[in-house]
Structures are given as structure tokens and as C-alpha cells.
Scaffold this active site. Sequence first.
Site, PDB file in Angstrom:
ATOM      1  N   ARG A 193       0.857  -1.182   0.000  1.00 31.18           N
ATOM      2  CA  ARG A 193       0.000   0.000   0.000  1.00 31.18           C
ATOM      3  C   ARG A 193       0.895   1.234   0.000  1.00 31.18           C
ATOM      4  NH1 ARG A 193      -2.105  -3.796   3.584  1.00 31.18           N
ATOM      5  NH2 ARG A 193      -4.181  -4.574   3.028  1.00 31.18           N
ATOM      6  N   LYS A 244      -1.821  -2.739   7.861  1.00 27.53           N
ATOM      7  CA  LYS A 244      -3.042  -2.328   8.556  1.00 27.53           C
ATOM      8  C   LYS A 244      -3.085  -2.929   9.956  1.00 27.53           C
ATOM      9  CE  LYS A 244      -6.261  -1.481   4.735  1.00 27.53           C
ATOM     10  NZ  LYS A 244      -7.545  -1.896   4.123  1.00 27.53           N
ATOM     11  N   HIS A 285      -3.024   3.016  -5.771  1.00 24.47           N
ATOM     12  CA  HIS A 285      -3.703   1.753  -5.497  1.00 24.47           C
ATOM     13  C   HIS A 285      -3.912   0.940  -6.773  1.00 24.47           C
ATOM     14  CE1 HIS A 285      -5.883  -1.014  -2.951  1.00 24.47           C
ATOM     15  NE2 HIS A 285      -6.856  -1.065  -3.839  1.00 24.47           N
ATOM     16  N   ARG A 318      -1.363  -1.747  -6.779  1.00 21.93           N
ATOM     17  CA  ARG A 318      -1.680  -2.880  -5.902  1.00 21.93           C
ATOM     18  C   ARG A 318      -2.738  -3.768  -6.563  1.00 21.93           C
ATOM     19  NH1 ARG A 318      -1.426  -5.044  -0.825  1.00 21.93           N
ATOM     20  NH2 ARG A 318      -3.376  -5.680   0.165  1.00 21.93           N
ATOM     21  N   HIS A 358      -4.662  -9.968   2.427  1.00 16.89           N
ATOM     22  CA  HIS A 358      -6.086  -9.735   2.600  1.00 16.89           C
ATOM     23  C   HIS A 358      -6.598 -10.628   3.729  1.00 16.89           C
ATOM     24  CE1 HIS A 358      -6.484  -8.304  -1.841  1.00 16.89           C
ATOM     25  NE2 HIS A 358      -6.269  -7.295  -1.023  1.00 16.89           N
ATOM     26  N   TYR A 386     -11.168  -8.699  -6.717  1.00 19.74           N
ATOM     27  CA  TYR A 386     -10.200  -8.381  -7.759  1.00 19.74           C
ATOM     28  C   TYR A 386     -10.302  -9.387  -8.901  1.00 19.74           C
ATOM     29  CZ  TYR A 386      -7.743  -5.148  -4.623  1.00 19.74           C
ATOM     30  OH  TYR A 386      -7.408  -4.115  -3.793  1.00 19.74           O
TER      31      TYR A 386
END
Length: 260
Positions: A112, A138, A202, A205, A228, A237
Site C-alpha cells: 500500500r 493495517k 492503489h 496494488r 487480505h 479483484y
Amino acid sequence: MTWCADQELNPLTARRVDIERYVRWLQDVRCYQPSTVSRRLSVVIGFYRVCVIDQALPHSPADYVRRPLVPPESPTLGLGHLQFEALITTARLSANPNDFALITMLGLLGLRILEACGASISDLGEEHGHRVLRVRGKGSKVVLVPLPPAVARAIDHAVSGRDGGPLLRNTLGARMDRHAATRRLKLLADTAGIRMPRMHPHMLRHTFVTTMLDAGVSLRDVQIAARHADPRTTMRYDRARKTLDRHPNYILAAYMASGT
């Protein structure tokens, strides 16, 4: 809290209709995507849930607020294979060594933008014979990301023998932030002849995920590489790809070839 202050509303006296007004403001005024609105609403719901647990409120006003419908496909557009190659080549030939490091960290590591800009030289290391980068993701989760040789060379070129400080620097020599990184990405895309409606970090990514899937990497392995937490995120995706060449119609037609 900022919205409540602008509305002269005490968050602890808010009613369900006030939270629904906040959701409508996110949609109509801020023009956020449904996934972004849903995430922000989740934070509000969690806040009021804690208020109830701590007996600051008798019940949560957010209990029956309707969540926006999040489409099963990601709205973010990724780069095609040839576009991605052109961008990497342009970054490699750039006079600024930070450009190549930035593109490889976003597109080949799937970082990210805040993870890439927040990386420091002290985060580089070696683990079981692999060059690795310690990434703070995150939720302050720290993971070790292996560096392929091309990415390691790009990072070493950007570091240029320095002992400490940020991996990526702006033109003033300070740590590159997401705004400077976005400007560099747009400039590189223009130089490479890539015309996209809205070029932003993004997208790389997204390209990282879809290119892995196109290369035949399993959905589970892609989920691990992209970090994820929910496999449904990776599947969004996957659904966004143009997969006509893998359509089951071709498999059926080939199976029935003798009769057709």
C-alpha cells in the site's frame, strides 16, 4: 466526530436518523465509493457498540442503519500487462532512482502507498537466506515481505549506500509522502504513454493482484501475498478481470468438439 461538530450534534445524543444523514453525506457530498462508506459506517457502529458495553448509552443508534450495497467487483482499474511493463521500463530508465524503487514496491511487492512511503532502511534485513523488508501494515501488523532480485536492486539503488533514513525520498531529500508518490506515478505514466482516467497508487496494488492471478497463482496464495484478511476481498479483484479467454463456454465447446 468532525461531521458531528459541523452539525452541532453531540455524538452521544445522536439518533438513527442522524447516522443515516451522515451516510448520505458521505455518498452525496464526499462522493465516496460504497466500500469506503461501508468501512466508515463500520467504525461508527463499533464506536456505539463500545458505548453500550461501557454503559455510556442504553442502546446503539446505529443498530438498524442500512449499509450501502458493495458491488462484488472492485471498481478500481488495474494496468494491463503491456502497460505495466511500459511503466516499469520507464521507471527503470528514470534519472530519479526513487522512481524505480517506488514502482517495484507498489507493483511487484503489492505494498500500500503508506506502507511503501513509511518504509525505512532499518526495515531491510535477511531471513533464511532471503532479502526481506519489514512492513507495517493495517492494524500495525508487521510482516516480512521477501524481495525479488529486481526489487532488491531497485531499493539498493535508491538507498545509494545510506545507513539510515527513509527508503523513498522526494526531490528535497526528505521522506516521500503519498502526495509526492502520486505525482511521480502520474509523471511516469504520462512518460510511458499510459492514458488512464485517474492514475493513483492503489492501481498498482490492484495490478499486483490481477497479474498474479493471470500468471496462474492460486487464489489462496494471492490472498496471502496481498495480505487480505478476507478471501472475498481477493475474489473481488478476480471478478474484475476480463476473463473471456477463460470462459467455461470454450471448455464445453472443446469437450464436445467431436460432435460440433
